[in-house]
Write a protein that holds these residues in place. Structure first.
Motif, PDB file in Angstrom:
ATOM      1  N   ILE A  71       0.517  -1.435  -0.480  1.00 22.49           N
ATOM      2  CA  ILE A  71       0.187   0.540   0.159  1.00 22.49           C
ATOM      3  C   ILE A  71       1.103   1.374   0.216  1.00 22.49           C
ATOM      4  O   ILE A  71       0.752   2.346  -0.513  1.00 22.49           O
ATOM      5  CB  ILE A  71      -1.253   0.322   0.990  1.00 22.49           C
ATOM      6  CG1 ILE A  71      -2.195  -1.437   1.096  1.00 22.49           C
ATOM      7  CG2 ILE A  71      -1.697   1.630   1.417  1.00 22.49           C
ATOM      8  CD1 ILE A  71      -2.807  -1.248   2.327  1.00 22.49           C
ATOM      9  N   HIS A  72       1.729   0.886   1.034  1.00 17.35           N
ATOM     10  CA  HIS A  72       2.906   2.665   0.533  1.00 17.35           C
ATOM     11  C   HIS A  72       3.579   2.975  -0.718  1.00 17.35           C
ATOM     12  O   HIS A  72       3.473   3.790  -0.845  1.00 17.35           O
ATOM     13  CB  HIS A  72       4.172   2.025   1.480  1.00 17.35           C
ATOM     14  CG  HIS A  72       4.986   3.106   2.154  1.00 17.35           C
ATOM     15  ND1 HIS A  72       4.499   4.542   2.502  1.00 17.35           N
ATOM     16  CD2 HIS A  72       6.388   3.113   2.048  1.00 17.35           C
ATOM     17  CE1 HIS A  72       5.956   4.671   2.577  1.00 17.35           C
ATOM     18  NE2 HIS A  72       6.660   4.698   1.907  1.00 17.35           N
ATOM     19  N   LEU A  75       1.180   4.209  -2.912  1.00 14.48           N
ATOM     20  CA  LEU A  75       1.024   6.101  -2.430  1.00 14.48           C
ATOM     21  C   LEU A  75       2.383   6.264  -3.263  1.00 14.48           C
ATOM     22  O   LEU A  75       1.808   7.279  -3.974  1.00 14.48           O
ATOM     23  CB  LEU A  75       0.435   5.774  -1.336  1.00 14.48           C
ATOM     24  CG  LEU A  75      -0.752   5.080  -0.939  1.00 14.48           C
ATOM     25  CD1 LEU A  75      -0.483   5.120   0.851  1.00 14.48           C
ATOM     26  CD2 LEU A  75      -2.401   5.827  -1.406  1.00 14.48           C
ATOM     27  N   GLN A  76       3.579   6.095  -2.865  1.00 13.70           N
ATOM     28  CA  GLN A  76       4.570   6.667  -3.179  1.00 13.70           C
ATOM     29  C   GLN A  76       4.592   6.861  -5.009  1.00 13.70           C
ATOM     30  O   GLN A  76       4.438   7.953  -5.219  1.00 13.70           O
ATOM     31  CB  GLN A  76       5.274   6.098  -3.103  1.00 13.70           C
ATOM     32  CG  GLN A  76       5.475   6.567  -1.265  1.00 13.70           C
ATOM     33  CD  GLN A  76       7.306   6.185  -0.419  1.00 13.70           C
ATOM     34  OE1 GLN A  76       8.207   5.024  -1.662  1.00 13.70           O
ATOM     35  NE2 GLN A  76       8.438   7.056  -0.652  1.00 13.70           N
ATOM     36  N   ASN A  79       2.292   9.051  -6.305  1.00 12.06           N
ATOM     37  CA  ASN A  79       2.263  10.679  -6.132  1.00 12.06           C
ATOM     38  C   ASN A  79       3.778  11.061  -7.477  1.00 12.06           C
ATOM     39  O   ASN A  79       4.063  12.505  -7.301  1.00 12.06           O
ATOM     40  CB  ASN A  79       2.845  11.103  -5.047  1.00 12.06           C
ATOM     41  CG  ASN A  79       3.178  12.241  -4.597  1.00 12.06           C
ATOM     42  OD1 ASN A  79       2.532  13.517  -4.294  1.00 12.06           O
ATOM     43  ND2 ASN A  79       4.746  13.168  -4.564  1.00 12.06           N
ATOM     44  N   SER A 179     -10.187  10.459  -4.242  1.00 11.27           N
ATOM     45  CA  SER A 179      -8.747  11.315  -4.206  1.00 11.27           C
ATOM     46  C   SER A 179      -8.883  11.278  -2.313  1.00 11.27           C
ATOM     47  O   SER A 179      -7.862  11.783  -2.235  1.00 11.27           O
ATOM     48  CB  SER A 179      -8.764  12.448  -5.360  1.00 11.27           C
ATOM     49  OG  SER A 179      -8.309  13.688  -4.833  1.00 11.27           O
ATOM     50  N   GLN A 182      -7.532   8.196  -1.354  1.00 11.59           N
ATOM     51  CA  GLN A 182      -6.229   8.177  -1.081  1.00 11.59           C
ATOM     52  C   GLN A 182      -5.604   8.492  -0.287  1.00 11.59           C
ATOM     53  O   GLN A 182      -4.621   8.724   0.611  1.00 11.59           O
ATOM     54  CB  GLN A 182      -5.415   8.989  -2.461  1.00 11.59           C
ATOM     55  CG  GLN A 182      -4.342   8.421  -2.817  1.00 11.59           C
ATOM     56  CD  GLN A 182      -4.078   8.914  -4.232  1.00 11.59           C
ATOM     57  OE1 GLN A 182      -4.105   9.564  -5.405  1.00 11.59           O
ATOM     58  NE2 GLN A 182      -2.164   9.453  -3.968  1.00 11.59           N
ATOM     59  N   SER A 186      -3.230   7.376   2.966  1.00 10.50           N
ATOM     60  CA  SER A 186      -2.055   7.753   3.272  1.00 10.50           C
ATOM     61  C   SER A 186      -1.560   8.428   4.016  1.00 10.50           C
ATOM     62  O   SER A 186      -0.513   8.656   5.058  1.00 10.50           O
ATOM     63  CB  SER A 186      -1.463   9.438   1.781  1.00 10.50           C
ATOM     64  OG  SER A 186      -0.670   9.812   2.010  1.00 10.50           O
ATOM     65  N   ASP A 189      -1.692   5.297   6.410  1.00 10.40           N
ATOM     66  CA  ASP A 189       0.331   4.827   6.301  1.00 10.40           C
ATOM     67  C   ASP A 189       1.211   5.530   7.048  1.00 10.40           C
ATOM     68  O   ASP A 189       2.251   4.759   7.714  1.00 10.40           O
ATOM     69  CB  ASP A 189       0.346   4.739   4.898  1.00 10.40           C
ATOM     70  CG  ASP A 189       1.521   4.477   4.593  1.00 10.40           C
ATOM     71  OD1 ASP A 189       1.922   2.935   4.548  1.00 10.40           O
ATOM     72  OD2 ASP A 189       2.391   5.310   3.936  1.00 10.40           O
ATOM     73  N   THR A 190       1.439   6.815   6.603  1.00 11.65           N
ATOM     74  CA  THR A 190       2.024   7.782   6.915  1.00 11.65           C
ATOM     75  C   THR A 190       2.468   7.506   8.743  1.00 11.65           C
ATOM     76  O   THR A 190       2.935   7.404   9.733  1.00 11.65           O
ATOM     77  CB  THR A 190       2.186   9.063   6.925  1.00 11.65           C
ATOM     78  OG1 THR A 190       1.787   9.161   5.596  1.00 11.65           O
ATOM     79  CG2 THR A 190       3.264   9.763   7.510  1.00 11.65           C
TER      80      THR A 190
END
Length: 243
Positions: A71-72, A75-76, A79, A179, A182, A186, A189-190
């Motif tokens: 997942i991480h 997401l990266q 971007n 969106s 997401q 994110s 996750d962070t």
């Protein structure tokens, strides 16, 4: 060094942590809104204790390490178009091409970005955002701000964060709900990736507000490629007694 690296990686997420210091305010001419900022920090801390951190802990306990890593990576990867656009705006077409190549390779060979192929020779990841772009264009920092939910910032960086959302071509073609989803994923996750680091910062800070302000500025100065105006030791507490 491992602790320092982990802390530096956690700084983009400091936005989700806040707290009200137990010591008196620290006078700083670049922080004229300190009294209000500390009140915002109070609110952010309450949100973190009651919502953000519990959700992050639940996410860690419910989703396996392997799945969280995938997942991480996705997401990266999503971007990367933002990175490419900002590299172009900063006059770095080679970096823009590198980011686009990375996006294509990881999207195709990495199965939608689930696997980051940098470790096997793929293009390395770079960091470019609109806050950096505005700095390159000569826009000054402005006063320090503690933004609700988003955390440490300043006017230039706040405009940058908002603008990056509009610069990503992916957001132009996916539904608004996707969106927003997401963005939520994110944030979770962070926050999950930095539970221990942020717990330690809170537990060891005599003045959490002053420490977050100092650490955020040092981290951002490093990303902008300029000399920091703060104390050189990143993990030092601004109010810690002299040794």
């Amino acid at each position: 060094m491992r602790r320092l690296s982990a802390f530096r990686r956690s700084l983009p997420l400091v936005a989700l942590l806040a707290g009200c210091a137990t010591q008196g305010p620290v006078t700083d001419p670049t922080d004229p809104l300190e009294a209000t900022n500390r009140q915002v920090l109070d609110v952010n801390m309450a949100l973190d204790r009651n919502i953000f951190r519990p959700v992050a802990v639940f996410y860690r306990n419910s989703v396996g390490d392997w799945t969280r890593a995938r997942i991480h990576n996705v997401l990266q990867n999503m971007n990367e178009p933002v990175v490419a656009v900002n590299a172009l705006l900063q006059g770095q077409p080679d970096m823009a091409a590198q980011s686009l190549l990375r996006f294509v390779i990881n999207s195709i060979g990495g199965l939608g970005g689930m696997f980051d192929l940098e470790s096997v020779g793929g293009p390395p990841r770079i960091i470019r955002d609109f806050g950096q772009t505005l700095y390159v264009w000569g826009l000054p920092d402005g006063p320090f701000l503690m933004v609700p939910v988003l955390g440490p910032s300043n006017p230039r960086e706040l405009v940058g964060v908002v603008s990056d959302g509009f610069l990503n071509p992916i957001t132009w073609v996916i539904p608004v709900e996707a969106s927003l989803g997401q963005g939520v994923v994110s944030g979770i996750d962070t926050r999950e990736r930095n539970i221990e680091t942020l717990d330690e910062i809170e537990a060891t800070s005599l003045d959490l507000y002053a420490r977050l302000r100092s650490l955020w500025r040092q981290h951002r100065d490093a990303e902008l490629g300029r000399s920091t105006t703060e104390a050189p030791a990143v993990l030092e507490d601004p109010d810690a007694p002299a040794r």
